[in-house]
Design an enzyme around this catalytic site. Structure first.
Site, PDB file in Angstrom:
ATOM      1  N   LEU A 194     -16.483  -2.157  14.190  1.00  0.00           N
ATOM      2  CA  LEU A 194     -15.662  -1.017  13.740  1.00  0.00           C
ATOM      3  C   LEU A 194     -16.367  -0.281  12.435  1.00  0.00           C
ATOM      4  O   LEU A 194     -17.199  -0.984  11.703  1.00  0.00           O
ATOM      5  CB  LEU A 194     -14.254  -1.824  13.148  1.00  0.00           C
ATOM      6  CG  LEU A 194     -13.261  -2.058  14.004  1.00  0.00           C
ATOM      7  CD1 LEU A 194     -12.208  -2.865  13.276  1.00  0.00           C
ATOM      8  CD2 LEU A 194     -12.654  -0.436  14.633  1.00  0.00           C
ATOM      9  N   ASP A 195     -16.413   0.932  12.297  1.00  0.00           N
ATOM     10  CA  ASP A 195     -16.994   1.404  11.074  1.00  0.00           C
ATOM     11  C   ASP A 195     -16.494   0.945   9.969  1.00  0.00           C
ATOM     12  O   ASP A 195     -15.434   0.328   9.873  1.00  0.00           O
ATOM     13  CB  ASP A 195     -16.436   2.995  11.108  1.00  0.00           C
ATOM     14  CG  ASP A 195     -17.115   3.678  12.378  1.00  0.00           C
ATOM     15  OD1 ASP A 195     -18.060   3.280  12.878  1.00  0.00           O
ATOM     16  OD2 ASP A 195     -16.523   4.719  12.622  1.00  0.00           O
TER      17      ASP A 195
END
Length: 315
Positions: free
Chosen positions: A46-47
């Site tokens: 995930l960013d």
């Protein structure tokens, strides 16, 4: 001689609620330390901006993490309409601002229809996609830009949950999509379609494969539960080793047959005909309910080991 891994040889899946501002690997390493686990891996980055469902696989479960990497995902996001940033999210600098006062809820809902189905996306330089082992967002922050190929992804559903009009409008969006879909690219493309620009202000992953928000545990909860105690107090939060493949049908083998399956040999079982077609996969257990691994069905009733659980392989 290989060095023995430091930590406990535990296995299972933890559904972590990743906090914002932290990379997926940093969240994994913190959870791994709290569990004092010998082996662990996450199931798709995930960013740093994003929060939400990040399944972590410990020990034998890492053998099945690919199923989660390939699984569909769900997201809840807030788009700010009327501002473009250099990162397509709120971590970046605003590089263009236009009034969105004329943008209506109906207009946004209409434009979102274009993003449903199979679409083509070019990953953002500020995504967690890796180039030569480096996340693109790290390269971008060094001023490095690399060529990214467009990829086909599928958006199964995209819904406008709420709309707040204004000079800078906000839209709350829910997306159910295939792996590799970039929500920031949808925001950027929606802003372009509306003629005023847009970026992601908030991104939360609500689902990864079979795992949802309802199962997710925060790092704070883990730390509070652990306290000054032993890491074993956290083990009750782990889901079974086969949780990443729980959607597959199951087959319990008698003791003699299970022995040969553990050794990596295909075994015959008449019940296999009812479990699927040739090439389909099944979860395989022994008669006591111990998970042995996954097998592939053949057309003659055989089940061939595809991925065995090391602790039950008999080696």
């Amino acid at each position: 001689m290989a060095r023995k891994p430091k930590g406990r040889p535990i296995s299972g899946v933890l559904v972590l609620n990743k906090p914002g501002g932290m990379s997926s690997n940093a969240a994994l390493q913190k959870a791994k330390r709290l569990y004092y686990a010998a082996k662990a891996g996450h199931t798709g980055s995930l960013d740093p901006l994003a929060t939400g469902v990040l399944p972590l696989c410990f020990g034998d479960s890492t053998k099945f993490s690919q199923f989660l990497l390939d699984a569909d995902k769900g997201y809840a996001s807030t788009f700010r309409i009327g501002e473009r940033t250099d990162t397509s999210d709120s971590d970046g600098e605003v590089i263009e601002a236009k009034s969105a006062a004329h943008i209506t809820e109906a207009l946004v809902a209409e434009q979102l229809k274009a993003f449903k189905g199979e679409i083509s996306q070019v990953p953002s330089m500020f995504s967690a996609l890796k180039k030569d082992g480096q996340p693109l967002y790290k390269l971008a922050r060094q001023g490095i830009e690399v060529e990214r190929k467009a990829r086909q992804v599928t958006v199964y559903s995209i819904a406008l949950l709420a709309f707040r009009p204004g000079e800078v409008a906000e839209a709350d969006i829910a997306v159910h999509c295939s792996k590799g879909t970039y929500i920031r690219s949808i925001a950027e493309d929606l802003g372009a379609a509306l003629g005023v620009g847009a970026h992601v202000a908030r991104l939360h992953r609500t689902q990864a494969g079979p795992f949802t928000d309802a199962q997710a545990v925060s790092l704070e909860t883990l730390a509070d539960m652990r306290g000054e105690g032993e890491p074993e107090v956290l083990d009750s939060l782990l889901l079974p080793v086969d949780a990443p493949v729980a959607q597959l049908p199951s087959l319990a083998l008698p003791e003699a047959t299970a022995y040969y399956f553990r050794q990596g040999n295909p075994v015959m079982d008449a019940r296999a005909f009812a479990l699927g077609d040739e090439g389909d996969m099944v979860r395989v257990f022994d008669q006591t309910g111990v998970f042995l691994g996954i097998g592939t069905l053949a057309d003659d009733g055989r089940v061939a080991p595809k991925r065995l659980v090391a602790s039950n392989s008999g080696s």
